[in-house]
Design a protein around this motif. Sequence first.
Motif, PDB file in Angstrom:
ATOM      1  N   UNK A 240      49.044  41.016  37.870  1.00 34.45           N
ATOM      2  CA  UNK A 240      48.696  41.170  36.459  1.00 34.45           C
ATOM      3  C   UNK A 240      47.382  41.921  36.295  1.00 34.45           C
ATOM      4  N   UNK A 241      47.301  42.737  35.249  1.00 30.98           N
ATOM      5  CA  UNK A 241      46.120  43.574  35.036  1.00 30.98           C
ATOM      6  C   UNK A 241      44.852  42.736  34.868  1.00 30.98           C
ATOM      7  N   UNK A 242      44.942  41.595  34.169  1.00 31.99           N
ATOM      8  CA  UNK A 242      43.739  40.790  33.979  1.00 31.99           C
ATOM      9  C   UNK A 242      43.254  40.208  35.312  1.00 31.99           C
ATOM     10  N   UNK A 243      44.182  39.980  36.234  1.00 31.66           N
ATOM     11  CA  UNK A 243      43.794  39.485  37.555  1.00 31.66           C
ATOM     12  C   UNK A 243      43.210  40.605  38.391  1.00 31.66           C
ATOM     13  N   UNK A 244      43.776  41.798  38.265  1.00 37.73           N
ATOM     14  CA  UNK A 244      43.212  42.956  38.965  1.00 37.73           C
ATOM     15  C   UNK A 244      41.760  43.181  38.541  1.00 37.73           C
ATOM     16  N   UNK A 245      41.505  43.036  37.253  1.00 41.15           N
ATOM     17  CA  UNK A 245      40.136  43.227  36.772  1.00 41.15           C
ATOM     18  C   UNK A 245      39.215  42.154  37.328  1.00 41.15           C
ATOM     19  N   UNK A 246      39.694  40.912  37.394  1.00 45.91           N
ATOM     20  CA  UNK A 246      38.905  39.834  37.976  1.00 45.91           C
ATOM     21  C   UNK A 246      38.545  40.153  39.424  1.00 45.91           C
TER      22      UNK A 246
END
Length: 272
Positions: free
Chosen positions: A116-122
């Motif tokens: 997920x993109x929000x996890x990639x950002x994390x």
Amino acid sequence: MIIVKTAEEIELMRQSALIVSKTLGMLAKETKEGVTTNHLDAIAEEFIRDHGALPGFKGLYDCPSTLLCSVNEAVVHGLPTDIPLQDGDIVSIDCGSFMNGFYGDHAYTFEIGNVAEETKKLIQITKESLYKGIEQLKIGNRVGDVGFAIQQFTEAEGYGVVRELVGHGLGRKMHEDPEMPNYGKRGRGKKFIEGMVVAIEPMINLGTHKVKQLSDGWTIVTQDGKPSVHFEHDVAIVDGKPEILSTFAYVHEALGIVTKEEEPFRQNALVL
């Protein structure tokens, strides 16, 4: 008490750290959908022993494994299992070695397939925060300066900084003084001194900073079940400045990642 290392001891510690770096690089090729963390644990132990070192975690505090593999909401200390990794998972692999009388200890968070993109950002922000912290490991600063840098950078993104688990000094023991929290106030805590070696390891959660321990007595997970990310480097103070002893270069080579993030913290070019 902070145990200062000589130049010769720091070089021995670099060798121990690089065993872990090479192990993580090997694991980067193997950490994929359908693979179990028990399998990763087995091949990591074989790799470390084949390179003349001992697994640093196995048997330490009765740890049963070579690796600690923390999947998704697991923050750290996840025990390997027979559950296959799935598309969209993330897994933090923490690894230690013992060689020449010294420990190496660092960690990398891997993506499995379509994350997920929000996890990639994390993942991106947590990794960047590691270097924000390392920048502050220099003569004239204190423990709080490292923690403040990591906390300020990650909390600005709305993430939770784990309080119960911290980085640490490193040497002939896996855990030495000083403790290295990923939060803090500028100018507070123990002074940094020439020749000290520490493991800096931000553990950053997508949601709340609060965590809990599972019934296995090892695995720490986020209270809200949201993902957590963990990166770790071994760093010495050499000539008043931070010198990274470990490297993610082997991981980056395996994954095709091009970056110069470690260059400011190396006095000599790394030879793979």
